[in-house]
Design a protein around this motif. Structure first.
Motif, short mmCIF file in Angstrom:
data_model
loop_
_atom_site.label_atom_id
_atom_site.label_comp_id
_atom_site.label_asym_id
_atom_site.label_seq_id
_atom_site.Cartn_x
_atom_site.Cartn_y
_atom_site.Cartn_z
N VAL A 1 2.06 -11.53 2.13
CA VAL A 1 1.42 -12.85 2.26
C VAL A 1 1.39 -13.29 3.72
N LEU A 2 2.53 -13.13 4.41
CA LEU A 2 2.60 -13.56 5.81
C LEU A 2 1.64 -12.74 6.67
N GLY A 3 1.59 -11.43 6.42
CA GLY A 3 0.68 -10.57 7.19
C GLY A 3 -0.77 -10.99 7.03
N LEU A 4 -1.17 -11.28 5.81
CA LEU A 4 -2.54 -11.71 5.56
C LEU A 4 -2.83 -13.05 6.22
N ARG A 5 -1.86 -13.95 6.15
CA ARG A 5 -2.06 -15.27 6.77
C ARG A 5 -2.17 -15.17 8.28
N MET A 6 -1.52 -14.15 8.86
CA MET A 6 -1.58 -13.98 10.30
C MET A 6 -2.84 -13.24 10.76
N GLY A 7 -3.60 -12.70 9.79
CA GLY A 7 -4.87 -12.10 10.17
C GLY A 7 -5.03 -10.63 9.87
N ALA A 8 -4.11 -10.02 9.13
CA ALA A 8 -4.31 -8.63 8.72
C ALA A 8 -5.49 -8.57 7.75
N ASP A 9 -6.23 -7.47 7.78
CA ASP A 9 -7.38 -7.32 6.88
C ASP A 9 -6.98 -6.74 5.53
N ASP A 10 -5.91 -5.97 5.51
CA ASP A 10 -5.51 -5.30 4.28
C ASP A 10 -4.04 -4.90 4.41
N TYR A 11 -3.43 -4.50 3.31
CA TYR A 11 -2.07 -3.99 3.35
C TYR A 11 -1.91 -2.89 2.30
N ILE A 12 -0.95 -2.01 2.55
CA ILE A 12 -0.59 -0.96 1.60
C ILE A 12 0.92 -0.91 1.51
N ARG A 13 1.43 -0.78 0.29
CA ARG A 13 2.88 -0.75 0.10
C ARG A 13 3.43 0.66 0.24
N LYS A 14 4.59 0.76 0.90
CA LYS A 14 5.32 2.02 0.96
C LYS A 14 6.17 2.18 -0.30
N PRO A 15 6.35 3.41 -0.79
CA PRO A 15 5.68 4.65 -0.35
C PRO A 15 4.23 4.65 -0.81
N PHE A 16 3.33 5.23 -0.04
CA PHE A 16 1.92 5.17 -0.36
C PHE A 16 1.32 6.57 -0.44
N SER A 17 0.21 6.63 -1.14
CA SER A 17 -0.58 7.87 -1.19
C SER A 17 -1.38 7.99 0.11
N GLN A 18 -1.28 9.15 0.75
CA GLN A 18 -2.03 9.35 1.99
C GLN A 18 -3.53 9.23 1.73
N ARG A 19 -3.98 9.72 0.59
CA ARG A 19 -5.40 9.62 0.24
C ARG A 19 -5.82 8.16 0.12
N LEU A 20 -4.96 7.33 -0.48
CA LEU A 20 -5.28 5.90 -0.61
C LEU A 20 -5.41 5.25 0.77
N LEU A 21 -4.48 5.55 1.67
CA LEU A 21 -4.54 4.97 3.00
C LEU A 21 -5.83 5.39 3.72
N ILE A 22 -6.19 6.65 3.62
CA ILE A 22 -7.41 7.13 4.29
C ILE A 22 -8.64 6.44 3.71
N GLU A 23 -8.67 6.25 2.39
CA GLU A 23 -9.81 5.56 1.79
C GLU A 23 -9.87 4.09 2.21
N ARG A 24 -8.71 3.44 2.35
CA ARG A 24 -8.70 2.05 2.82
C ARG A 24 -9.19 1.98 4.27
N ILE A 25 -8.78 2.95 5.08
CA ILE A 25 -9.24 2.98 6.48
C ILE A 25 -10.75 3.15 6.54
N LYS A 26 -11.29 4.07 5.76
CA LYS A 26 -12.74 4.29 5.74
C LYS A 26 -13.47 3.04 5.27
N SER A 27 -12.92 2.40 4.24
CA SER A 27 -13.54 1.19 3.70
C SER A 27 -13.59 0.08 4.75
N LEU A 28 -12.47 -0.14 5.44
CA LEU A 28 -12.42 -1.21 6.43
C LEU A 28 -13.32 -0.91 7.62
N LEU A 29 -13.41 0.34 8.03
CA LEU A 29 -14.32 0.71 9.11
C LEU A 29 -15.78 0.50 8.71
N ARG A 30 -16.10 0.80 7.45
CA ARG A 30 -17.48 0.56 6.98
C ARG A 30 -17.81 -0.92 7.03
#
Length: 235
Positions: A92-121
């Motif tokens: 919540v604090l990260g989003l309020r400070m201006g983060a665009d997205d978040y992922i919880r650890k431990p995370f799937s590397q594939r999920l992180l890469i897809e989130r990165i591609k999505s945000l870049l698009r």
């Protein structure tokens, strides 16, 4: 003309995460820079900003929250936070400070890469008008949005927005007075592959209000309709 290779900055004090995620991103065609502390990352961003940053929250010297706070003073660089599994307060604090997205650890590397591609698009679409005919300025009372340049002003004063904030505000301002549900705002700001909960949208709205109140203490154009959603009032 050669195609631009997006540069991703990974900032985490866990070298195993840096190594494994770097390998995965490079295999997808990204350029990667890694940092083990926030201070070194922030100094590098000032010299040569990446296209997107992935920040761990808990790091030595300077944590991810402080990096983001300083970054948001002058930049709308797309940012994804890495948070602890059960630490909703960080999310919540990260989003309020201006983060665009978040992922919880431990995370799937594939999920992180897809989130990165999505945000870049999303960032590219906001900056280039999706490659289509340039969109005209959107003027709603004292608000002016320039979709081509991803620029926003209130009463002529620039208001710096992140990609996600811009897309949410654009969706609200398209039809002043009409209510947008949280699901509709999610659809406007995120790809179909990305799931976010209601709290994420609420946090972005709170940050939008805070930014506009910095430009105008009486700002009240984003209204909450409890249990329904939000609307933009141009009066």
């Amino acid at each position: 003309m050669s195609k631009h290779t997006p540069k991703i900055a990974l900032v985490d004090d866990d070298r195993n995460i840096l190594t494994s995620v770097s390998i995965g991103l490079e295999a997808e065609g990204f350029s990667v820079e890694t940092f083990t502390d926030g201070a070194a990352a922030l100094a590098s961003f000032g010299r040569s900003p990446p296209d997107l940053a992935v920040l761990d929250i808990k790091m030595p010297r300077m944590d991810g929250m402080e990096v983001l706070r300083r970054l948001r003073q002058a930049s709308s660089l797309p940012v994804i936070f890495l948070t602890s599994k059960d630490d909703e307060l960080d999310e919540v604090l990260g989003l309020r400070m201006g983060a665009d997205d978040y992922i919880r650890k431990p995370f799937s590397q594939r999920l992180l890469i897809e989130r990165i591609k999505s945000l870049l698009r999303r960032a590219e679409a906001a900056a280039e008008g999706d490659g289509a005919r340039p969109e005209p300025l959107m003027v709603r009372g004292r608000l002016t949005l320039d979709p081509l340049r991803h620029a926003c002003t209130w009463d002529g004063q620039p208001v710096t927005l992140t990609v996600t904030e811009f897309l949410i505000l654009q969706a609200l301002a398209q039809r002043p007075g009409h209510v947008k549900s949280r699901d509709q705002l999610m659809d406007a700001a995120y790809d179909d592959q990305v799931y976010v909960d209601d709290r994420t949208i609420d946090s972005h709205i709170k940050r939008l209000r805070k930014k506009f109140k910095s430009a105008d203490a009486d700002f009240a154009s984003i209204e909450t309709l409890y249990g329904i959603g939000y609307k933009f009032d141009e009066s």
